[in-house]
Design a protein around this motif. Structure first.
Motif, PDB file in Angstrom:
ATOM      1  N   ASP A  38       4.742  17.141  -7.789  1.00  0.00           N
ATOM      2  CA  ASP A  38       3.795  16.548  -8.751  1.00  0.00           C
ATOM      3  C   ASP A  38       3.519  17.513  -9.901  1.00  0.00           C
ATOM      4  OD1 ASP A  38       3.582  14.290  -7.223  1.00  0.00           O
ATOM      5  OD2 ASP A  38       1.579  14.718  -6.443  1.00  0.00           O
TER       6      ASP A  38
ATOM      7  N   ALA B 172       2.597  18.082   2.373  1.00  0.00           N
ATOM      8  CA  ALA B 172       1.609  18.010   1.298  1.00  0.00           C
ATOM      9  C   ALA B 172       1.837  19.125   0.280  1.00  0.00           C
ATOM     10  CB  ALA B 172       0.202  18.107   1.883  1.00  0.00           C
ATOM     11  N   ILE B 173       2.276  20.276   0.764  1.00  0.00           N
ATOM     12  CA  ILE B 173       2.561  21.396  -0.148  1.00  0.00           C
ATOM     13  C   ILE B 173       3.712  21.011  -1.085  1.00  0.00           C
ATOM     14  CG2 ILE B 173       3.421  23.786  -0.231  1.00  0.00           C
ATOM     15  CD1 ILE B 173       0.785  23.858   1.073  1.00  0.00           C
TER      16      ILE B 173
ATOM     17  N   MET C  19       0.823  -1.202   0.000  1.00  0.00           N
ATOM     18  CA  MET C  19       0.000   0.000   0.000  1.00  0.00           C
ATOM     19  C   MET C  19       0.853   1.246   0.000  1.00  0.00           C
ATOM     20  SD  MET C  19      -3.407   0.096   2.033  1.00  0.00           S
ATOM     21  CE  MET C  19      -3.060  -1.031   3.312  1.00  0.00           C
ATOM     22  N   GLY C  20       0.210   2.345  -0.242  1.00  0.00           N
ATOM     23  CA  GLY C  20       0.941   3.592  -0.255  1.00  0.00           C
ATOM     24  C   GLY C  20       1.374   3.923  -1.675  1.00  0.00           C
ATOM     25  N   GLY C  21       1.161   2.992  -2.610  1.00  0.00           N
ATOM     26  CA  GLY C  21       1.383   3.275  -4.018  1.00  0.00           C
ATOM     27  C   GLY C  21       2.813   3.701  -4.334  1.00  0.00           C
TER      28      GLY C  21
ATOM     29  N   SER D 241       2.720  18.567  -3.659  1.00  0.00           N
ATOM     30  CA  SER D 241       1.980  19.236  -4.736  1.00  0.00           C
ATOM     31  C   SER D 241       2.933  19.931  -5.697  1.00  0.00           C
ATOM     32  CB  SER D 241       1.020  20.291  -4.168  1.00  0.00           C
ATOM     33  OG  SER D 241       0.108  19.709  -3.293  1.00  0.00           O
TER      34      SER D 241
ATOM     35  N   ILE E  85      13.398  15.507   1.049  1.00  0.00           N
ATOM     36  CA  ILE E  85      12.851  14.152   1.164  1.00  0.00           C
ATOM     37  C   ILE E  85      12.013  13.798  -0.060  1.00  0.00           C
ATOM     38  CG2 ILE E  85      11.276  12.705   2.492  1.00  0.00           C
ATOM     39  CD1 ILE E  85      12.049  14.518   4.924  1.00  0.00           C
TER      40      ILE E  85
ATOM     41  N   ARG F  65       4.383   5.843  -2.955  1.00  0.00           N
ATOM     42  CA  ARG F  65       4.585   7.242  -2.583  1.00  0.00           C
ATOM     43  C   ARG F  65       5.168   7.305  -1.183  1.00  0.00           C
ATOM     44  NH1 ARG F  65       1.446  12.589  -3.089  1.00  0.00           N
ATOM     45  NH2 ARG F  65       1.742  11.986  -5.223  1.00  0.00           N
ATOM     46  N   LEU F  66       6.126   8.186  -1.022  1.00  0.00           N
ATOM     47  CA  LEU F  66       6.716   8.350   0.291  1.00  0.00           C
ATOM     48  C   LEU F  66       5.668   8.927   1.229  1.00  0.00           C
ATOM     49  CD1 LEU F  66       9.494   8.245   1.617  1.00  0.00           C
ATOM     50  CD2 LEU F  66       9.699  10.650   1.064  1.00  0.00           C
ATOM     51  N   SER F  67       5.478   8.315   2.371  1.00  0.00           N
ATOM     52  CA  SER F  67       4.522   8.867   3.313  1.00  0.00           C
ATOM     53  C   SER F  67       5.229   9.311   4.575  1.00  0.00           C
ATOM     54  CB  SER F  67       3.472   7.824   3.681  1.00  0.00           C
ATOM     55  OG  SER F  67       2.559   7.707   2.638  1.00  0.00           O
ATOM     56  N   VAL F  68       5.365  10.592   4.730  1.00  0.00           N
ATOM     57  CA  VAL F  68       5.838  11.137   5.994  1.00  0.00           C
ATOM     58  C   VAL F  68       4.768  12.122   6.401  1.00  0.00           C
ATOM     59  CG1 VAL F  68       8.266  10.822   5.586  1.00  0.00           C
ATOM     60  CG2 VAL F  68       7.163  12.891   4.789  1.00  0.00           C
ATOM     61  N   GLY F  69       4.745  12.505   7.657  1.00  0.00           N
ATOM     62  CA  GLY F  69       3.608  13.340   7.967  1.00  0.00           C
ATOM     63  C   GLY F  69       3.754  14.171   9.191  1.00  0.00           C
ATOM     64  N   GLY F  70       2.687  14.874   9.481  1.00  0.00           N
ATOM     65  CA  GLY F  70       2.640  15.710  10.650  1.00  0.00           C
ATOM     66  C   GLY F  70       2.651  17.178  10.301  1.00  0.00           C
TER      67      GLY F  70
END
Lengths: 119, 275
Positions: free
Chosen positions: A22, A15-16, A1-3, A19, A57, A5-10
């Motif tokens: 992409d 997300a900016i 899962m996650g396709g 975007s 990242i 795509r790197l998933s980091v967060g908080g």
């Protein structure tokens, strides 16, 4: 899962930056990019240091990974609908010297991709 | 593995699930990207008109500047506009509820859903990083509910709402509450295509919170000051808080409510009905 795509967060800066990456890959392809110029206004609610951190990242493994990141930070400018004054402000709590909070924000909220330099 | 917090990349994508009576995650997980392929046709087509996307093989170290001049959040804003259009076409009112964790969003929703029972169909999209706990509380009121687990994500975005609405399938003229991830920072920047944005703050928090999180309060159409039944027991300066909200967002309505005792909920419903 996650396709893949790197998933980091908080932080929303992540997300900016995703975007930004992409949008650039979509527009100019995934070839190597020398530099990216962004405009992040001082009233935008986005922290430039976080953008730089997340960019390293997110760009890793894309055409942007060695790109220089240039960030313009336009100041805030507002028009007071109460007294008609126009003035600079960089504080997100927006008040005119006359005490009014009824302002039109003329500048400072920009979140834009200006340009890229390609090899 | 993620290089910031060390979390596993596995399972950290967005998952959207209809919550059934039996509370069991039926195997219906949508990684954010897989179910909604990133469709880039239009924008790319337009852009290449200007940009000549593919640089010729470089023989010198010179670079060429390509002007893009576009909003960073253009894609989210475009998807939000599409959500808004679709909701309007079907007479659906969608409320984006945002607050810190613990402000009483879910309790407010429980009371609100019960108040609308038999009056207007009310449905809920729950956004949380993990768990189905809030969705199960809402499900117990009899409302149809979809849980969006954002994994590492700290806010909902327009694409997640589009996926949530697809799963929820709200009927025409219904009322949809979208409970955003509990956080006063990140959801501020992301338009979902909602009809209105509601920020909740409770009297057990600091009265100066609007000043600390100005971006969130500046986006609000309505601010609910919740848990006012606790005012006698806490040191909360109501006038300071309301004054800060008015400074940040002079156009926002402010209502004082208690989701547990029912104070102010009539005015809240009147406000919702007028949207």
């Amino acid at each position: 899962m996650g396709g893949g795509r790197l998933s980091v967060g908080g932080v929303h800066e992540l997300a900016i930056v995703e975007s930004v990456v992409d949008a650039i890959v979509e527009k100019v392809g995934d070839g190597p990019i020398a530099a990216v110029r962004l405009e992040i206004g001082k009233l935008s609610g986005v922290v430039v240091d976080s953008i730089r951190f997340c960019f390293e990242i997110v760009a890793n493994g894309t055409g942007l990974q060695d790109a220089r990141l240039d960030i313009d930070e336009p100041s805030g400018r507002a028009y007071c609908r109460e007294c008609g004054d126009e003035f600079d402000l960089d504080d997100p709590i927006m008040l005119c010297a006359c005490g009014s909070a009824d302002l039109d924000i003329l500048s400072g909220e920009q979140l834009r991709i200006i340009s890229v330099e390609v090899h | 593995m993620c290089s910031t917090c060390g979390c596993s990349g596995e399972g950290s994508g967005t998952r959207i699930s209809l919550v059934t009576e039996h509370d069991q995650p039926h195997d219906h997980e949508h990684p954010h990207d897989a179910d909604h392929p990133h469709d880039h046709e239009h924008e790319a087509g337009e852009a290449h008109g200007h940009g000549h996307g593919h640089a010729p093989a470089a023989t010198v170290e010179e670079t060429r500047t390509i002007l893009l001049e576009q909003e960073i959040l253009a894609k989210n804003d475009g998807l939000a506009a599409a959500n808004r259009h679709r909701l309007q076409e079907h007479g659906i009112t969608a409320i984006n509820l945002m607050s810190s964790p613990g402000s009483g969003k879910t309790t407010l929703l429980e009371s609100t859903v019960r108040a609308y029972a038999g009056v207007r169909e009310t449905l809920v999209i729950e956004g949380d990083q993990e768990t189905w706990l809030d969705a199960q509380r809402i499900r117990a009121t009899g409302s149809r509910v979809v849980q969006i687990n954002t994994g590492a994500g700290c806010h909902l975005d327009a694409q997640m709402l589009a996926g949530g609405l697809k799963e929820l399938a709200p009927p025409d003229n219904s009322l949809v509450f979208v409970e955003n991830v509990g956080n006063l920072v990140c959801p501020a920047l992301f338009d979902l295509g909602e009809t209105a944005r509601v920020v909740i703050i409770s009297v057990t928090e600091g009265a100066d919170k609007p000043a600390k999180y100005p971006y969130m309060f500046r986006t609000a159409d309505l601010v609910l000051l919740n848990k006012i039944d606790l005012l006698p027991y806490v040191d909360f300066d109501v006038e300071l808080c309301l004054g800060l909200i008015r400074q940040l967002q002079p156009e926002a309505r402010i209502l004082q409510v208690s989701a547990t005792k029912g104070d102010g909920l009539g005015e809240w419903q009147t406000w919702l009905d007028a949207l």
